[in-house]
Design a protein around this motif. Structure first.
Motif, PDB file in Angstrom:
ATOM      1  N   LEU A 190       0.864  -1.309   0.050  1.00 22.38           N
ATOM      2  CA  LEU A 190      -0.050   0.053   0.022  1.00 22.38           C
ATOM      3  C   LEU A 190       0.943   1.262   0.038  1.00 22.38           C
ATOM      4  N   ALA A 191       0.529   2.178  -0.882  1.00 27.41           N
ATOM      5  CA  ALA A 191       1.302   3.307  -0.993  1.00 27.41           C
ATOM      6  C   ALA A 191       2.980   3.039  -1.297  1.00 27.41           C
ATOM      7  N   GLU A 192       3.264   2.465  -2.477  1.00 25.08           N
ATOM      8  CA  GLU A 192       4.229   2.028  -2.706  1.00 25.08           C
ATOM      9  C   GLU A 192       5.260   2.989  -3.156  1.00 25.08           C
ATOM     10  N   VAL A 234      -0.443  -0.522  -4.432  1.00 22.86           N
ATOM     11  CA  VAL A 234      -1.763   0.166  -4.532  1.00 22.86           C
ATOM     12  C   VAL A 234      -1.510   1.673  -4.158  1.00 22.86           C
ATOM     13  N   GLU A 235      -1.610   2.633  -5.144  1.00 26.78           N
ATOM     14  CA  GLU A 235      -1.251   4.006  -5.130  1.00 26.78           C
ATOM     15  C   GLU A 235      -2.006   4.917  -5.553  1.00 26.78           C
ATOM     16  N   LEU A 236      -2.208   6.098  -5.144  1.00 26.14           N
ATOM     17  CA  LEU A 236      -2.982   7.153  -5.532  1.00 26.14           C
ATOM     18  C   LEU A 236      -2.733   7.404  -7.064  1.00 26.14           C
ATOM     19  N   ALA A 260       2.425  -1.320   4.603  1.00 28.75           N
ATOM     20  CA  ALA A 260       2.165   0.045   4.534  1.00 28.75           C
ATOM     21  C   ALA A 260       3.542   0.524   5.231  1.00 28.75           C
ATOM     22  N   GLN A 261       4.271   1.095   4.248  1.00 24.78           N
ATOM     23  CA  GLN A 261       5.435   1.769   4.690  1.00 24.78           C
ATOM     24  C   GLN A 261       5.408   3.429   4.418  1.00 24.78           C
ATOM     25  N   GLY A 262       5.346   3.989   5.299  1.00 24.47           N
ATOM     26  CA  GLY A 262       5.367   5.489   4.983  1.00 24.47           C
ATOM     27  C   GLY A 262       3.893   5.784   4.854  1.00 24.47           C
TER      28      GLY A 262
HETATM   29  C1  LIG Z   1       6.368   8.686   2.586  1.00 23.90           C
HETATM   30  S1  LIG Z   1       5.680   8.196   0.981  1.00 23.90           S
HETATM   31  C2  LIG Z   1       5.976   6.495   1.241  1.00 23.90           C
HETATM   32  C3  LIG Z   1       6.389   5.832  -0.222  1.00 23.90           C
HETATM   33  C4  LIG Z   1       6.958   4.495  -0.141  1.00 23.90           C
HETATM   34  N1  LIG Z   1       5.997   3.481   0.638  1.00 23.90           N
HETATM   35  C5  LIG Z   1       8.204   4.402   0.605  1.00 23.90           C
HETATM   36  O1  LIG Z   1       8.440   4.077   1.466  1.00 23.90           O
HETATM   37  O2  LIG Z   1       9.428   4.928  -0.300  1.00 23.90           O
HETATM   38  C6  LIG Z   1       3.924   8.222   1.209  1.00 23.90           C
HETATM   39  C7  LIG Z   1       3.183   7.705   0.079  1.00 23.90           C
HETATM   40  O3  LIG Z   1       1.700   7.480   0.088  1.00 23.90           O
HETATM   41  C8  LIG Z   1       1.016   7.503  -0.757  1.00 23.90           C
HETATM   42  N2  LIG Z   1      -0.450   7.586  -0.268  1.00 23.90           N
HETATM   43  C9  LIG Z   1      -1.003   8.827   0.427  1.00 23.90           C
HETATM   44  N3  LIG Z   1      -2.214   8.432   0.476  1.00 23.90           N
HETATM   45  C10 LIG Z   1      -2.403   7.253   0.088  1.00 23.90           C
HETATM   46  C11 LIG Z   1      -3.665   6.739  -0.120  1.00 23.90           C
HETATM   47  N4  LIG Z   1      -4.893   7.003   0.189  1.00 23.90           N
HETATM   48  N5  LIG Z   1      -3.612   5.430  -0.840  1.00 23.90           N
HETATM   49  C12 LIG Z   1      -2.504   5.027  -1.268  1.00 23.90           C
HETATM   50  N6  LIG Z   1      -1.278   5.495  -1.418  1.00 23.90           N
HETATM   51  C13 LIG Z   1      -1.391   6.757  -0.736  1.00 23.90           C
HETATM   52  C14 LIG Z   1       1.449   8.758  -1.733  1.00 23.90           C
HETATM   53  O4  LIG Z   1       1.159   8.648  -2.881  1.00 23.90           O
HETATM   54  C15 LIG Z   1       2.865   8.439  -1.435  1.00 23.90           C
HETATM   55  O5  LIG Z   1       3.784   7.546  -2.312  1.00 23.90           O
END
Ligand SMILES: C[S@@+](CC[C@H](N)C(=O)[O-])C[C@H]1O[C@@H](n2cnc3c(N)ncnc32)[C@H](O)[C@@H]1O
Length: 282
Positions: free
Chosen positions: A97-99, A118-120, A163-165
């Motif tokens: 999630l949020a890759e 799974v990403e925006l 769900a990292q970050g």
């Molecule tokens: C801090 S980054 C982390 C990216 C990746 N996981 C990493 O560790 O490098 C935050 C991520 O959350 C994604 N994001 C924020 N809200 C989200 C949502 N509701 N569903 C999926 N992704 C989301 C953003 O697009 C962004 O890629």
């Protein structure tokens, strides 16, 4: 996102708000990976930073070795959880999630696993342009909060969700619903996630976390102290175990000796800016 030249170099990436934070993470991983005695082997991250046209240093500042190593050790914690899952479920599915522009697939792939990011939509577009989908790895353009992503997951050979970050950027009720939604659907699976402590969340909410260059960390509405971890179980009855996943030892006195001790000391464990945990479902 603007197009690149024919060699794929200099691809401009324009993101803002929470999506832009993925560039900080990528920048930290690449910075650590470039170091001689690195704790993170991540040539793909280095390649991406070199390919992307974005003012990394002007926005985030020069990556301090302490910060970059700390981030890389958190990344290694997630990698270890994924590797442990794949050792038991070599044909399993990893849902990230949020890759963002994570390059974890290239660090841990076993040649058999299925991988679903799974990403925006705005971030998914950037990811697909830079890291096109392959047969076993694809990116779904959908919010993680739209639980219909679960229908895209083949649970036949086991499922691990990461769900990292992500969770810190969600509201507490959204975090609870997302964790519950994972537990409800993926019995026998698990969710690996990271959390920031409450003081850290509060500082971002006040807009106090900013770089010398003026970049401001977006608000993180969800904070959780280490002692609150057992409360995660109340999100859903199928959550049978929640525990912290400790990061590996790092380089130097702080990450080699001080940081590993901190999680055992209640008085200071919440001073750590993040904590990684795994919730198991049965
Ligand atoms: C801090 S980054 C982390 C990216 C990746 N996981 C990493 O560790 O490098 C935050 C991520 O959350 C994604 N994001 C924020 N809200 C989200 C949502 N509701 N569903 C999926 N992704 C989301 C953003 O697009 C962004 O890629």
């Amino acid at each position: 996102m603007a197009d690149a030249g024919p060699d794929g170099q200099g691809r401009r990436v324009e993101l803002s708000g929470v999506p832009e934070t993925l560039l900080w993470n990528l920048y930290m991983r690449a910075a650590e990976a470039r170091r001689p005695r690195t704790v993170l082997d991540d040539p793909k991250a280095v390649e991406l930073v070199d390919r992307i046209d974005y003012p990394f240093e002007e926005t985030f500042g020069a990556p301090g070795p302490l910060l970059a190593q700390g981030h890389a050790l958190r990344v290694r914690t997630f990698d270890a959880a994924v590797r442990a899952f794949l050792a038991e479920h070599p044909d399993g599915t990893v849902v990230t999630l949020a890759e963002g522009l994570e390059t974890q697939f290239w660090r841990v792939d076993n040649g058999r696993a299925r991988w679903l990011g799974v990403e925006l939509p705005e971030t998914a577009e950037v990811r697909r342009a830079l890291l096109p989908d392959e047969e076993r790895r694809r990116t779904l353009a959908r919010s993680a909060l739209d639980l219909s992503w679960r229908d895209e997951v083949d649970p036949a050979h086991g499922v691990l969700i990461t769900a990292q970050g992500l969770l810190m950027y969600l509201r507490p009720a959204e975090v609870r619903d997302l964790i519950a939604g994972c537990a409800e659907r993926f019995r026998g699976g698990a969710l690996v996630f990271d959390a920031v402590p409450r003081w850290f969340s509060a500082r971002t909410m006040r807009g106090e976390m900013r770089t010398a260059q003026g970049y401001r960390t977006p608000p993180m509405p969800w904070g959780m102290d280490a002692g609150e971890l057992p409360k995660v179980r109340t999100a859903h009855p199928a959550i049978t175990d929640v525990r912290e996943v400790p990061p590996p030892r790092g380089r130097g006195f702080y990450y080699g000796a001080v940081a590993p001790l901190m999680r055992w000391l209640p008085a200071v464990r919440n001073l750590r800016p993040t904590m990684t945990a795994i919730a198991r479902f049965s």
